[in-house]
Design a protein around this motif. Structure first.
Motif, short mmCIF file in Angstrom:
data_model
loop_
_atom_site.label_atom_id
_atom_site.label_comp_id
_atom_site.label_asym_id
_atom_site.label_seq_id
_atom_site.Cartn_x
_atom_site.Cartn_y
_atom_site.Cartn_z
N ALA A 66 0.85 -1.19 0.00
CA ALA A 66 0.00 0.00 0.00
C ALA A 66 0.88 1.24 0.00
O ALA A 66 1.93 1.28 0.63
CB ALA A 66 -0.91 0.01 1.23
N ALA A 67 0.43 2.22 -0.74
CA ALA A 67 1.03 3.55 -0.75
C ALA A 67 -0.15 4.52 -0.63
O ALA A 67 -1.29 4.11 -0.81
CB ALA A 67 1.80 3.78 -2.05
N PRO A 68 0.11 5.76 -0.31
CA PRO A 68 -1.01 6.70 -0.22
C PRO A 68 -1.85 6.70 -1.50
O PRO A 68 -1.34 6.98 -2.59
CB PRO A 68 -0.34 8.05 0.02
N GLY A 69 -3.12 6.30 -1.36
CA GLY A 69 -4.02 6.29 -2.50
C GLY A 69 -3.88 5.11 -3.44
O GLY A 69 -4.52 5.08 -4.49
N LEU A 70 -3.08 4.12 -3.10
CA LEU A 70 -2.82 3.01 -4.02
C LEU A 70 -2.63 1.71 -3.26
O LEU A 70 -1.94 1.67 -2.24
CB LEU A 70 -1.56 3.32 -4.83
N LEU A 71 -3.24 0.63 -3.77
CA LEU A 71 -3.05 -0.71 -3.23
C LEU A 71 -2.63 -1.60 -4.38
O LEU A 71 -3.27 -1.60 -5.44
CB LEU A 71 -4.34 -1.23 -2.58
N LEU A 77 2.35 -14.45 -11.59
CA LEU A 77 2.15 -14.11 -13.00
C LEU A 77 1.51 -12.75 -13.26
O LEU A 77 1.46 -12.31 -14.39
CB LEU A 77 1.29 -15.19 -13.68
N HIS A 78 0.98 -12.12 -12.22
CA HIS A 78 0.26 -10.87 -12.48
C HIS A 78 0.52 -9.84 -11.39
O HIS A 78 0.91 -10.17 -10.27
CB HIS A 78 -1.24 -11.13 -12.59
N ARG A 79 0.29 -8.62 -11.78
CA ARG A 79 0.38 -7.49 -10.85
C ARG A 79 -0.88 -6.65 -11.06
O ARG A 79 -1.20 -6.30 -12.19
CB ARG A 79 1.63 -6.68 -11.15
N ARG A 80 -1.57 -6.37 -9.97
CA ARG A 80 -2.79 -5.59 -10.06
C ARG A 80 -2.70 -4.42 -9.08
O ARG A 80 -2.07 -4.51 -8.05
CB ARG A 80 -4.01 -6.44 -9.73
N ARG A 81 -3.40 -3.34 -9.45
CA ARG A 81 -3.41 -2.18 -8.57
C ARG A 81 -4.73 -1.44 -8.70
O ARG A 81 -5.34 -1.44 -9.76
CB ARG A 81 -2.24 -1.26 -8.87
N VAL A 82 -5.15 -0.87 -7.58
CA VAL A 82 -6.33 -0.01 -7.58
C VAL A 82 -5.99 1.27 -6.83
O VAL A 82 -5.15 1.26 -5.93
CB VAL A 82 -7.58 -0.67 -6.92
N HIS A 83 -6.64 2.32 -7.24
CA HIS A 83 -6.49 3.60 -6.56
C HIS A 83 -7.53 3.63 -5.44
O HIS A 83 -8.72 3.75 -5.70
CB HIS A 83 -6.68 4.77 -7.53
N THR A 84 -7.07 3.51 -4.21
CA THR A 84 -7.99 3.44 -3.07
C THR A 84 -8.68 4.77 -2.82
O THR A 84 -9.73 4.80 -2.19
CB THR A 84 -7.26 2.99 -1.80
N ASP A 85 -8.12 5.84 -3.34
CA ASP A 85 -8.77 7.15 -3.17
C ASP A 85 -9.78 7.42 -4.29
O ASP A 85 -10.39 8.49 -4.33
CB ASP A 85 -7.73 8.27 -3.09
#
Length: 171
Positions: A66-71, A77-85
């Motif tokens: 987790a980073a500010p606003g990002l998980l 095999l994969h990398r996924r991310r969502v903007h938590t903000d």
């Protein structure tokens, strides 16, 4: 005082070592049993090696960051991310493995085990900050029940930890 730039699941390394250990030891034991029985053939060694690789792929833990606003989650095999903000929806899926499914305004989708947040307070804190931003912006159209459920899980885990550390846990 600014917060951390990013936080990772602190249990991931141990889980990864366990997955690798099981993936090596179990087929190794099978080869040893075959050798003791006198039926070691290259086909069987190949089969046990394939089983070990399959175990490795199945048991390999997802790394959560987790980073500010990002998980971000990262598997083999994969990398996924969502903007938590900028979350749009949060869903809780029960079953063999509980999963929290997050979607953001950009259409990104991510699944994460809710227990990761319970085991990592700093990770939970950054995630919760992003969720609060999404709620204040009004982007979350569905997911208030799963967020309350996750919050209760975190609260229960925190209370249990406090009782254990203070010696008040009577179990």
């Amino acid at each position: 005082m600014p917060g951390p730039k990013h936080v990772e699941d602190r249990d991931w390394r141990g889980d990864a070592r366990a997955a690798a250990g099981i993936a090596v030891l179990f087929p190794g034991l099978l080869v040893a049993v075959d050798a003791a029985a006198g039926c070691t053939h290259w086909q069987r060694v190949l089969l046990w090696t394939a089983l070990g690789l399959t175990l490795f792929a199945v048991l390999w833990p997802t790394r959560v960051r987790a980073a500010p606003g990002l998980l971000t989650t990262r598997g083999l095999l994969h990398r996924r991310r969502v903007h938590t903000d900028r979350l749009v929806s949060v869903a809780w899926h029960d079953g063999v493995a509980q999963r929290l499914v997050l979607r953001d305004l950009d259409g990104n989708r991510l699944e994460v085990d809710p227990r990761v947040f319970a085991a990592n307070p700093a990770l939970w804190h950054l995630f919760e900050q992003g969720v609060r931003a999404s709620l204040s912006l009004g982007t979350v159209t569905e997911g208030s029940d799963p967020l309350r459920r996750l919050s209760r899980l975190i609260d229960r885990q925190t209370v249990t930890t406090v009782f254990k550390l203070s010696g008040l846990d009577h179990r």
